[in-house]
Design a protein around this motif. Structure first.
Motif, PDB file in Angstrom:
ATOM      1  N   ASN A 117       0.867  -1.163   0.000  1.00 46.30           N
ATOM      2  CA  ASN A 117       0.000   0.000   0.000  1.00 46.30           C
ATOM      3  C   ASN A 117       0.912   1.223   0.000  1.00 46.30           C
ATOM      4  O   ASN A 117       1.711   1.392   0.918  1.00 46.30           O
ATOM      5  CB  ASN A 117      -0.901  -0.017   1.233  1.00 46.30           C
ATOM      6  CG  ASN A 117      -1.948   1.062   1.212  1.00 46.30           C
ATOM      7  OD1 ASN A 117      -1.734   2.140   0.675  1.00 46.30           O
ATOM      8  ND2 ASN A 117      -3.088   0.782   1.790  1.00 46.30           N
ATOM      9  N   PRO A 121       0.244   3.861   3.248  1.00 43.79           N
ATOM     10  CA  PRO A 121       0.019   2.857   4.300  1.00 43.79           C
ATOM     11  C   PRO A 121      -0.509   3.422   5.610  1.00 43.79           C
ATOM     12  O   PRO A 121      -0.257   4.571   5.958  1.00 43.79           O
ATOM     13  CB  PRO A 121       1.416   2.274   4.502  1.00 43.79           C
ATOM     14  CG  PRO A 121       2.339   3.400   4.164  1.00 43.79           C
ATOM     15  CD  PRO A 121       1.668   4.130   3.034  1.00 43.79           C
ATOM     16  N   HIS A 151      -6.336  -6.389   3.276  1.00 42.36           N
ATOM     17  CA  HIS A 151      -5.259  -5.594   3.880  1.00 42.36           C
ATOM     18  C   HIS A 151      -4.582  -6.407   4.971  1.00 42.36           C
ATOM     19  O   HIS A 151      -5.245  -7.061   5.771  1.00 42.36           O
ATOM     20  CB  HIS A 151      -5.815  -4.319   4.542  1.00 42.36           C
ATOM     21  CG  HIS A 151      -6.362  -3.330   3.573  1.00 42.36           C
ATOM     22  ND1 HIS A 151      -5.601  -2.302   3.055  1.00 42.36           N
ATOM     23  CD2 HIS A 151      -7.591  -3.206   3.025  1.00 42.36           C
ATOM     24  CE1 HIS A 151      -6.347  -1.585   2.234  1.00 42.36           C
ATOM     25  NE2 HIS A 151      -7.557  -2.116   2.190  1.00 42.36           N
ATOM     26  N   MET A 179      -1.339  -5.345   0.589  1.00 40.90           N
ATOM     27  CA  MET A 179      -2.672  -5.657   0.073  1.00 40.90           C
ATOM     28  C   MET A 179      -2.558  -6.901  -0.803  1.00 40.90           C
ATOM     29  O   MET A 179      -1.573  -7.072  -1.518  1.00 40.90           O
ATOM     30  CB  MET A 179      -3.232  -4.495  -0.744  1.00 40.90           C
ATOM     31  CG  MET A 179      -3.435  -3.238   0.065  1.00 40.90           C
ATOM     32  SD  MET A 179      -4.243  -1.905  -0.866  1.00 40.90           S
ATOM     33  CE  MET A 179      -3.069  -1.592  -2.153  1.00 40.90           C
TER      34      MET A 179
END
Length: 165
Positions: free
Chosen positions: A50, A53, A122, A60
């Protein structure tokens, strides 16, 4: 007043915004994995960092299929996603030694999905005390390492873990 510098954000602020689904674009751009922060690919899903973040090492996992719900995935797609989740947990534990993880999927805008139409999972490594006053009073996150440095660290971890599996 104190100034907090976040020079990496200027690229996003001034840069051309991608049209369409960025996850589909990253999925297709295999030859650009390094610059796209893609860390690992399997048959039906892939792992990427990401670039905005919640915490250092925020990853991800997305299926190649452009779907918005778990119910739209076939068993092999689900299996790839969750095997990659296991791999990510192992790699993050190996190279970053977090004390815990937040792992989740946001389905729909009301649930917090920033990308509503392309399902993704995530994985956020967590450390005791990793939230601080900045998040509370300034709606700002402190990320202690450049994305490129974290990416190199994680790439080496993925190589090690995949050799052992």
């Amino acid at each position: 007043m104190q100034t907090i510098w976040a020079p990496w954000r200027i690229t996003y602020i001034l840069g051309e915004k991608e049209q369409g689904c960025f996850l589909c674009q990253k999925a297709r751009q295999v030859e650009h994995d390094e610059e796209n922060f893609v860390l690992c690919r399997k048959t039906h899903a892939f792992v990427l960092m990401n670039v905005y973040p919640y915490n250092n090492g925020h990853l991800m996992i997305a299926p190649y299929a452009h779907v918005s719900s778990l119910t739209e995935l076939h068993h092999d797609q689900l299996e790839d996603m969750f095997r990659l989740a296991q791999l990510c947990e192992s790699v993050l534990t190996l190279v970053m030694q977090p004390e815990g993880f937040n792992i989740g999927i946001n389905l729909g805008k009301v649930a917090g999905a920033g990308v509503e139409d392309h399902l993704h999972l995530h994985i956020v490594p967590r450390w005791n005390g990793d939230t601080n006053y900045m998040t509370t009073i300034a709606d700002t996150r402190i990320i202690p390492q450049q994305l490129e440095e974290t990416c190199e660290l994680l790439r080496s971890g993925f190589l090690l873990e995949q050799k052992e599996r």
